[in-house]
Motif scaffolding. Structure first.
Motif, short mmCIF file in Angstrom:
data_model
loop_
_atom_site.label_atom_id
_atom_site.label_comp_id
_atom_site.label_asym_id
_atom_site.label_seq_id
_atom_site.Cartn_x
_atom_site.Cartn_y
_atom_site.Cartn_z
N ARG A 87 0.85 -1.19 0.00
CA ARG A 87 0.00 0.00 0.00
C ARG A 87 0.89 1.24 0.00
O ARG A 87 2.06 1.17 0.36
CB ARG A 87 -0.93 -0.01 1.21
N ASP A 88 0.31 2.36 -0.38
CA ASP A 88 1.12 3.58 -0.53
C ASP A 88 1.57 4.16 0.81
O ASP A 88 2.71 4.59 0.95
CB ASP A 88 0.34 4.65 -1.29
N GLU A 89 0.68 4.21 1.80
CA GLU A 89 0.98 4.97 3.01
C GLU A 89 1.00 4.15 4.29
O GLU A 89 1.40 4.67 5.34
CB GLU A 89 -0.02 6.12 3.16
N SER A 92 1.09 -3.18 4.73
CA SER A 92 0.17 -4.06 4.02
C SER A 92 -0.04 -5.37 4.76
O SER A 92 -1.18 -5.80 4.98
CB SER A 92 0.70 -4.34 2.62
N PRO A 107 5.03 0.73 3.82
CA PRO A 107 4.55 1.51 2.69
C PRO A 107 5.45 1.34 1.46
O PRO A 107 6.67 1.24 1.58
CB PRO A 107 4.59 2.95 3.22
N ASP A 108 4.82 1.28 0.30
CA ASP A 108 5.51 1.17 -0.99
C ASP A 108 6.32 -0.11 -1.14
O ASP A 108 7.23 -0.17 -1.97
CB ASP A 108 6.40 2.40 -1.24
#
Length: 203
Positions: A87-89, A92, A107-108
């Motif tokens: 996930r971006d922020e 996950s 993140p990322d």
């Protein structure tokens, strides 16, 4: 890279702020967002995710590995697939072994790992019994040792109908009583109006 849950059986599915799969070697994998077959589950449809993951109870994990981009793929007996992408922020997924060693996808897709702590912290134990007034439901679980767990540390060993989860999780207790001292039945009413009730079967 593999996670050490190959050939391990799913014992419980838990929901608090994340969805978690627990295995018979006491390892867990938690998700903030996950794809179960064709269903994507995140904060907005966690209860649907709980019902979908409940179908994994009793199944053996045939393969669990993540790649350099942080994508975790799990395959279960029967062909069910679980995939968690970065996930971006937010984080996950997180794998935690029985000894406390951890692998986390941040993140990322940045994957980090930590060894088992030298002095593991004991998990706070739940006490089976009726919760106190005002206690909040903090976790639901289905499978082996299904339970409704409360913020005061109490736990009702009870298989909640999963379609009622949204009326129970994060709700506070407004009353808790023994239905009848002779029957060992009980009832717990929540702020949503939902009543968790247990009546032992009579022969």
């Amino acid at each position: 890279m593999k996670l050490a849950i190959d050939q391990c059986r799913v014992t419980r599915i838990l929901l608090d702020f994340d969805l978690t799969i627990e295995f018979d070697n006491r390892a867990t994998v938690s998700f903030s967002e996950v794809m179960i077959d064709e269903l994507t589950v995140d904060e907005d449809n966690q209860f649907e995710g709980l019902r979908s993951l409940a179908a994994l109870h009793g199944l053996v994990c045939l393969d669990a590995e993540f790649d350099e981009n942080g994508v975790l793929r799990m395959l279960f007996a029967g062909g069910q697939r679980v995939v968690a992408s970065p996930r971006d922020e937010v984080e996950s997924w997180e794998y935690c072994a029985a000894d406390g060693s951890t692998v986390l996808c941040g993140p990322d897709g940045a994957v980090e790992s930590w060894p088992a702590p030298e002095h593991p912290h004991a998990e706070p134990s739940s006490v089976e019994g009726l919760p106190s007034i005002g206690a909040t439901v903090v976790r639901l679980s289905t499978g082996d040792r299904a339970a409704v767990e409360f913020s005061d540390g109490t736990s009702l060993l009870f298989e909640l109908p999963l379609d009622s989860g949204y009326l129970v999780l994060r709700e506070s207790v407004t009353s808790a009583r023994q239905d009848d001292a002779a029957s060992e039945g009980w009832a717990v009413e929540l702020s949503s109006g939902y009543v968790i009730r247990y009546r032992p079967r009579t022969v």
